[in-house]
Design a protein around this motif. Structure first.
Motif, PDB file in Angstrom:
ATOM      1  N   GLN A 113       0.912  -1.218  -0.083  1.00  8.81           N
ATOM      2  CA  GLN A 113      -0.076  -0.058  -0.025  1.00  8.81           C
ATOM      3  C   GLN A 113       0.760   1.380   0.072  1.00  8.81           C
ATOM      4  O   GLN A 113       1.973   1.128   0.217  1.00  8.81           O
ATOM      5  CB  GLN A 113      -0.980   0.097   1.125  1.00  8.81           C
ATOM      6  N   ILE A 114       0.287   2.463  -0.360  1.00 12.74           N
ATOM      7  CA  ILE A 114       1.123   3.571  -0.578  1.00 12.74           C
ATOM      8  C   ILE A 114       0.225   4.709   0.519  1.00 12.74           C
ATOM      9  O   ILE A 114      -0.973   4.874   0.193  1.00 12.74           O
ATOM     10  CB  ILE A 114       1.470   4.163  -1.816  1.00 12.74           C
ATOM     11  N   ASP A 115       0.968   5.349   1.280  1.00 10.90           N
ATOM     12  CA  ASP A 115       0.220   6.691   1.958  1.00 10.90           C
ATOM     13  C   ASP A 115       0.234   7.913   1.255  1.00 10.90           C
ATOM     14  O   ASP A 115       1.032   8.019   0.162  1.00 10.90           O
ATOM     15  CB  ASP A 115       0.466   6.456   3.394  1.00 10.90           C
ATOM     16  N   GLU A 116      -0.335   8.918   2.006  1.00 11.27           N
ATOM     17  CA  GLU A 116      -0.101  10.099   1.520  1.00 11.27           C
ATOM     18  C   GLU A 116       1.124  11.009   1.385  1.00 11.27           C
ATOM     19  O   GLU A 116       1.327  11.714   0.746  1.00 11.27           O
ATOM     20  CB  GLU A 116      -1.111  11.359   2.332  1.00 11.27           C
ATOM     21  N   HIS A 117       2.181  10.299   2.139  1.00 12.82           N
ATOM     22  CA  HIS A 117       3.657  10.817   1.959  1.00 12.82           C
ATOM     23  C   HIS A 117       4.278   9.840   1.146  1.00 12.82           C
ATOM     24  O   HIS A 117       5.555   9.984   1.120  1.00 12.82           O
ATOM     25  CB  HIS A 117       4.047  10.529   3.446  1.00 12.82           C
ATOM     26  N   GLN A 118       3.525   9.019   0.391  1.00  8.40           N
ATOM     27  CA  GLN A 118       4.380   8.125  -0.588  1.00  8.40           C
ATOM     28  C   GLN A 118       5.365   7.225   0.134  1.00  8.40           C
ATOM     29  O   GLN A 118       6.403   6.775  -0.522  1.00  8.40           O
ATOM     30  CB  GLN A 118       5.332   9.086  -1.500  1.00  8.40           C
ATOM     31  N   ASN A 119       4.841   6.896   1.293  1.00 12.36           N
ATOM     32  CA  ASN A 119       5.559   5.878   1.975  1.00 12.36           C
ATOM     33  C   ASN A 119       5.042   4.552   1.760  1.00 12.36           C
ATOM     34  O   ASN A 119       3.582   4.532   1.652  1.00 12.36           O
ATOM     35  CB  ASN A 119       5.859   5.885   3.409  1.00 12.36           C
ATOM     36  N   LYS A 120       5.741   3.358   1.455  1.00 14.05           N
ATOM     37  CA  LYS A 120       5.242   1.848   1.213  1.00 14.05           C
ATOM     38  C   LYS A 120       4.943   1.185   2.465  1.00 14.05           C
ATOM     39  O   LYS A 120       5.758   1.455   3.453  1.00 14.05           O
ATOM     40  CB  LYS A 120       6.001   1.179   0.236  1.00 14.05           C
ATOM     41  N   HIS A 121       3.795   0.581   2.601  1.00  6.45           N
ATOM     42  CA  HIS A 121       3.528  -0.264   3.849  1.00  6.45           C
ATOM     43  C   HIS A 121       2.531  -1.257   3.527  1.00  6.45           C
ATOM     44  O   HIS A 121       2.079  -1.598   2.037  1.00  6.45           O
ATOM     45  CB  HIS A 121       2.862   0.495   5.183  1.00  6.45           C
ATOM     46  N   TRP A 122       2.268  -2.301   4.347  1.00  3.16           N
ATOM     47  CA  TRP A 122       1.615  -3.506   3.832  1.00  3.16           C
ATOM     48  C   TRP A 122       0.237  -3.385   4.280  1.00  3.16           C
ATOM     49  O   TRP A 122      -0.075  -2.753   5.543  1.00  3.16           O
ATOM     50  CB  TRP A 122       2.363  -4.839   4.447  1.00  3.16           C
ATOM     51  N   GLN A 123      -0.674  -3.888   3.645  1.00  3.94           N
ATOM     52  CA  GLN A 123      -2.012  -3.876   3.992  1.00  3.94           C
ATOM     53  C   GLN A 123      -2.252  -4.807   5.509  1.00  3.94           C
ATOM     54  O   GLN A 123      -1.663  -5.888   5.548  1.00  3.94           O
ATOM     55  CB  GLN A 123      -2.800  -4.476   2.887  1.00  3.94           C
ATOM     56  N   LYS A 124      -2.827  -4.217   6.178  1.00  4.64           N
ATOM     57  CA  LYS A 124      -2.976  -4.934   7.629  1.00  4.64           C
ATOM     58  C   LYS A 124      -4.374  -5.460   7.802  1.00  4.64           C
ATOM     59  O   LYS A 124      -5.383  -4.713   7.563  1.00  4.64           O
ATOM     60  CB  LYS A 124      -2.763  -3.987   8.789  1.00  4.64           C
ATOM     61  N   PRO A 125      -4.531  -6.411   8.454  1.00  2.00           N
ATOM     62  CA  PRO A 125      -3.277  -7.153   9.200  1.00  2.00           C
ATOM     63  C   PRO A 125      -3.092  -8.197   7.845  1.00  2.00           C
ATOM     64  O   PRO A 125      -3.777  -8.825   7.013  1.00  2.00           O
ATOM     65  CB  PRO A 125      -4.172  -8.204  10.070  1.00  2.00           C
ATOM     66  N   MET A 126      -1.528  -8.797   8.056  1.00  2.00           N
ATOM     67  CA  MET A 126      -1.210  -9.651   6.993  1.00  2.00           C
ATOM     68  C   MET A 126      -1.541 -11.092   7.622  1.00  2.00           C
ATOM     69  O   MET A 126      -1.386 -11.169   8.897  1.00  2.00           O
ATOM     70  CB  MET A 126       0.355  -9.165   6.948  1.00  2.00           C
ATOM     71  N   THR A 127      -2.131 -11.720   6.507  1.00  2.00           N
ATOM     72  CA  THR A 127      -2.357 -13.223   7.190  1.00  2.00           C
ATOM     73  C   THR A 127      -0.832 -13.967   7.016  1.00  2.00           C
ATOM     74  O   THR A 127       0.013 -13.762   6.372  1.00  2.00           O
ATOM     75  CB  THR A 127      -3.200 -13.974   5.898  1.00  2.00           C
ATOM     76  N   ALA A 128      -0.862 -14.794   7.563  1.00  2.00           N
ATOM     77  CA  ALA A 128       0.319 -15.934   7.714  1.00  2.00           C
ATOM     78  C   ALA A 128       0.423 -16.417   6.248  1.00  2.00           C
ATOM     79  O   ALA A 128       1.685 -16.646   5.843  1.00  2.00           O
ATOM     80  CB  ALA A 128      -0.091 -17.219   8.551  1.00  2.00           C
ATOM     81  N   SER A 129      -0.505 -16.836   5.444  1.00  2.00           N
ATOM     82  CA  SER A 129      -0.152 -17.077   3.970  1.00  2.00           C
ATOM     83  C   SER A 129       0.256 -16.281   3.230  1.00  2.00           C
ATOM     84  O   SER A 129       1.260 -16.232   2.540  1.00  2.00           O
ATOM     85  CB  SER A 129      -1.326 -17.809   3.322  1.00  2.00           C
ATOM     86  N   GLN A 130       0.059 -14.887   3.296  1.00  2.00           N
ATOM     87  CA  GLN A 130       0.687 -13.800   2.754  1.00  2.00           C
ATOM     88  C   GLN A 130       2.113 -13.540   3.361  1.00  2.00           C
ATOM     89  O   GLN A 130       3.026 -13.213   2.365  1.00  2.00           O
ATOM     90  CB  GLN A 130      -0.068 -12.594   2.964  1.00  2.00           C
ATOM     91  N   PHE A 131       2.258 -13.721   4.395  1.00  2.00           N
ATOM     92  CA  PHE A 131       3.657 -13.657   4.898  1.00  2.00           C
ATOM     93  C   PHE A 131       4.679 -14.684   4.343  1.00  2.00           C
ATOM     94  O   PHE A 131       5.719 -14.585   3.964  1.00  2.00           O
ATOM     95  CB  PHE A 131       3.702 -13.771   6.318  1.00  2.00           C
ATOM     96  N   THR A 132       4.014 -16.087   4.527  1.00  2.00           N
ATOM     97  CA  THR A 132       5.076 -17.118   4.125  1.00  2.00           C
ATOM     98  C   THR A 132       5.160 -17.007   2.347  1.00  2.00           C
ATOM     99  O   THR A 132       6.195 -17.086   2.080  1.00  2.00           O
ATOM    100  CB  THR A 132       4.121 -18.259   4.307  1.00  2.00           C
ATOM    101  N   GLY A 133       4.030 -16.391   1.861  1.00  2.30           N
ATOM    102  CA  GLY A 133       4.264 -16.258   0.280  1.00  2.30           C
ATOM    103  C   GLY A 133       5.145 -15.230  -0.303  1.00  2.30           C
ATOM    104  O   GLY A 133       5.784 -15.482  -0.857  1.00  2.30           O
ATOM    105  N   THR A 134       5.324 -14.247   0.792  1.00  5.93           N
ATOM    106  CA  THR A 134       6.131 -13.066   0.548  1.00  5.93           C
ATOM    107  C   THR A 134       7.613 -13.705   0.661  1.00  5.93           C
ATOM    108  O   THR A 134       8.519 -13.237  -0.131  1.00  5.93           O
ATOM    109  CB  THR A 134       5.914 -12.099   1.534  1.00  5.93           C
ATOM    110  N   ILE A 135       7.933 -14.394   1.726  1.00  2.26           N
ATOM    111  CA  ILE A 135       9.350 -15.256   1.633  1.00  2.26           C
ATOM    112  C   ILE A 135       9.546 -16.053   0.668  1.00  2.26           C
ATOM    113  O   ILE A 135      10.528 -16.220   0.179  1.00  2.26           O
ATOM    114  CB  ILE A 135       9.389 -15.947   3.236  1.00  2.26           C
ATOM    115  N   ALA A 136       8.372 -16.903   0.179  1.00  4.98           N
ATOM    116  CA  ALA A 136       8.587 -17.847  -0.768  1.00  4.98           C
ATOM    117  C   ALA A 136       8.881 -17.028  -2.147  1.00  4.98           C
ATOM    118  O   ALA A 136       9.897 -17.602  -2.855  1.00  4.98           O
ATOM    119  CB  ALA A 136       7.270 -18.607  -1.002  1.00  4.98           C
ATOM    120  N   ARG A 137       8.387 -15.876  -2.340  1.00  8.93           N
ATOM    121  CA  ARG A 137       8.650 -15.035  -3.726  1.00  8.93           C
ATOM    122  C   ARG A 137      10.266 -14.573  -3.591  1.00  8.93           C
ATOM    123  O   ARG A 137      11.042 -14.594  -4.727  1.00  8.93           O
ATOM    124  CB  ARG A 137       7.653 -13.868  -3.572  1.00  8.93           C
ATOM    125  N   ASP A 138      10.631 -14.265  -2.163  1.00  9.72           N
ATOM    126  CA  ASP A 138      11.911 -13.758  -2.347  1.00  9.72           C
ATOM    127  C   ASP A 138      12.976 -14.774  -2.531  1.00  9.72           C
ATOM    128  O   ASP A 138      13.864 -14.628  -3.142  1.00  9.72           O
ATOM    129  CB  ASP A 138      12.126 -13.409  -0.761  1.00  9.72           C
TER     130      ASP A 138
END
Length: 202
Positions: A113-138
């Protein structure tokens, strides 16, 4: 515990602390112990352990929803990353079962996600599958990318694995605080012994 540069505070079996940078979040995962890398302790025992580790990791998941199933999923991914990393370092074909696990987990990942200050963050809450998937993609990006041949195991035989992303590409140790320093001391003593032996034959 980690700092903003990706360094993580590690502990040896002798309770000595040192800073270690794995270079990628998928390799950071291997430092969480179990029957893998260090083998003397499991650091991911509960979902709370996963939440704390996720917050300190490169993913910086500060709001993670995880249960026992999510814990098992992350441990399974850790095993797959370990097996693929070992195969890549040996220039062997990675085990199909572990590749399949990486590919399967990578189908779900965290939503940026991107906020008004153009900072990136993750949509909350992050699920366990999303977290594991992010590491798998890495892991997929690492093992199929330009730094795959720079995935190495510490020459000090401590079993920590890292990717050398430095420009020279000459990293040999998990940390100069630990294995690198030990090697320097051994080399110094060897030079002293060789010099003494050489002097005695003159």
């Amino acid at each position: 515990m980690s700092d903003s540069r990706g360094l993580r505070l590690q502990w040896t079996p002798e309770s000595q602390a040192f800073w270690f940078d794995a270079g990628a979040v998928c390799l950071e995962l291997l430092t969480t112990g179990g029957e893998l890398s260090w083998g003397y302790e499991e650091f991911l025992r509960t979902p709370t352990d996963v939440q704390e580790w996720a917050k300190a990791s490169r993913v910086n998941a500060d709001e993670l929803a995880v249960d026992e199933d999510g814990l098992d999923e992350l441990r399974g991914l850790r095993e797959a990353v370990w097996n693929v990393a070992k195969a890549v370092m040996a220039s062997d074909p990675p085990p199909p079962r572990d590749l399949a696990r990486l590919n399967e987990r990578a189908t779900t990942s965290a939503v940026p996600q991107i906020d008004e200050h153009q900072n990136k963050h993750w949509q909350k809450p992050m699920t366990a599958s999303q977290f594991t998937g992010t590491i798998a993609r890495d892991a997929i990006e690492l093992f199929s990318g330009p730094y795959a041949d720079r995935v190495r195991q510490c020459e000090g035989h401590c079993e920590l694995i890292f990717v050398d992303t430095s420009r020279p590409g000459k990293r040999r140790w998990c940390s100069m605080q630990r294995c690198g320093n030990r090697a320097k001391i051994r080399e110094f003593r060897d030079r002293q012994r060789t010099g003494t032996e050489g002097g005695g034959t003159r």
